[in-house]
Design a protein around this motif. Sequence first.
Motif, PDB file in Angstrom:
ATOM      1  N   UNK A   1       0.826  -1.210   0.000  1.00 16.23           N
ATOM      2  CA  UNK A   1       0.000   0.000   0.000  1.00 16.23           C
ATOM      3  C   UNK A   1       0.859   1.258   0.000  1.00 16.23           C
ATOM      4  N   UNK A   2       0.276   2.296  -0.569  1.00 20.98           N
ATOM      5  CA  UNK A   2       0.874   3.629  -0.558  1.00 20.98           C
ATOM      6  C   UNK A   2      -0.271   4.626  -0.578  1.00 20.98           C
ATOM      7  N   UNK A   3      -0.156   5.648   0.253  1.00 22.18           N
ATOM      8  CA  UNK A   3      -1.249   6.628   0.405  1.00 22.18           C
ATOM      9  C   UNK A   3      -2.555   5.941   0.798  1.00 22.18           C
ATOM     10  N   UNK A   4      -2.428   4.816   1.511  1.00 23.26           N
ATOM     11  CA  UNK A   4      -3.601   4.138   2.030  1.00 23.26           C
ATOM     12  C   UNK A   4      -4.305   3.205   1.061  1.00 23.26           C
ATOM     13  N   UNK A   5      -3.758   3.011  -0.138  1.00 25.06           N
ATOM     14  CA  UNK A   5      -4.396   2.122  -1.114  1.00 25.06           C
ATOM     15  C   UNK A   5      -3.331   1.199  -1.717  1.00 25.06           C
ATOM     16  N   UNK A   6      -3.741   0.042  -2.262  1.00 26.70           N
ATOM     17  CA  UNK A   6      -2.765  -0.851  -2.908  1.00 26.70           C
ATOM     18  C   UNK A   6      -2.125  -0.161  -4.113  1.00 26.70           C
ATOM     19  N   UNK A   7      -0.820  -0.330  -4.277  1.00 25.31           N
ATOM     20  CA  UNK A   7      -0.157   0.316  -5.409  1.00 25.31           C
ATOM     21  C   UNK A   7      -0.641  -0.278  -6.731  1.00 25.31           C
ATOM     22  N   UNK A   8      -1.219  -1.479  -6.672  1.00 26.88           N
ATOM     23  CA  UNK A   8      -1.765  -2.076  -7.884  1.00 26.88           C
ATOM     24  C   UNK A   8      -2.953  -1.329  -8.449  1.00 26.88           C
ATOM     25  N   UNK A   9      -3.524  -0.422  -7.673  1.00 27.08           N
ATOM     26  CA  UNK A   9      -4.656   0.367  -8.168  1.00 27.08           C
ATOM     27  C   UNK A   9      -4.199   1.584  -8.972  1.00 27.08           C
TER      28      UNK A   9
ATOM     29  N   UNK B   1      -0.440   3.732 -13.607  1.00 24.59           N
ATOM     30  CA  UNK B   1       0.872   3.447 -14.178  1.00 24.59           C
ATOM     31  C   UNK B   1       1.297   2.007 -13.901  1.00 24.59           C
ATOM     32  N   UNK B   2       0.979   1.524 -12.700  1.00 24.33           N
ATOM     33  CA  UNK B   2       1.311   0.138 -12.352  1.00 24.33           C
ATOM     34  C   UNK B   2       0.475  -0.828 -13.184  1.00 24.33           C
ATOM     35  N   UNK B   3      -0.798  -0.525 -13.352  1.00 26.00           N
ATOM     36  CA  UNK B   3      -1.664  -1.377 -14.170  1.00 26.00           C
ATOM     37  C   UNK B   3      -1.133  -1.491 -15.601  1.00 26.00           C
TER      38      UNK B   3
END
Length: 341
Positions: free
Chosen positions: A220-228, A231-233
Amino acid sequence: MRFLLTDEQREFGRSLDALLTATDTPAVLRAWAAGDHGPGRALWGRLADAGVFALAVPEAYGGVGPLPVEAAVACVELGRHAVPGPVAETLAAGVLLAGAGGPLAEEWLPAIASGAAVVSLTLEGYGPYAPDADAADAVFTVTGDELRLAPGPGEPSASADPARRLFRPEPGGAPVAKGPAIRAAARAAGDTAAFATAALALGCGEELLRATVAYVKQRTQFGVPVGSFQAVKHRVADTLIGLEFARPLLYGAAVELASEVSRPGAGAGSAEGSPGAGAAVAAAKVTAGEAGYAAARTALQLHGAIGYTEELDLAWWLRRARPLRDAWGTPSVCRARVLAG
């Protein structure tokens, strides 16, 4: 043409996945890299019992092959689980020795099929190094139309993958076979080694992508999964597309190789290779190799600093991707062969 694996081929892949999932592969890799080949040889024997190494050995010598499609299924699974040892080289040796025939084939091919023999080799035009020669029961070398049994593994050379050690075989050794048949068998063996390495690279890339997707879902980063993050997607999607594009090329090459073996007058051990089959193998090799390496770059970037740590099991797959991309035909060599074919 629509190409799909049969139910039996898919079940073969699932059975290998189950066998390897039950094995602590990272522990086997660490032991192999440290020079302890016992756990790796034990795993090799279980894979042989499942029929993996018999796929490149003709029935006349105790095998079930050559069966390139099934070999691709097997090597993708072995790549996904990062099985150590000269897998591609042993399969290629099966093709080489079948082409050589005679007492040499009678001595070594049943042992390869049963898993009793681990074999490495070098072929003219593919570089001087024999992977994992220190763990091999034999190291064969081909120069021109001469096949020799190296007197020893030689000195180790630097390798990016500590569980895939490189050796320059000791020179010398009396020729064990020679003639035009050896030159033709070496061409077919080179295609087999490149083809198997492409499948290993594809499997390696699949595991890297699987591990990366799992990680970005829970980090998580900023309270959410980085997969969301968009750019990661996009990065993950590009990696998936590369792997999925490589898959049909790999199985297309398998069909070409199978056609070579079954053509009239070819015989089970006499496939000489053709420009068409060679070009198909080269296309699969460059595409799967580049896709696997791209998956490693994505995995390293999205795992962040943890991707560099020795303690992370993923490091074994990260280190393996680039050597697989370059082994048995670098991208530039494969592209040139595609154009020539």
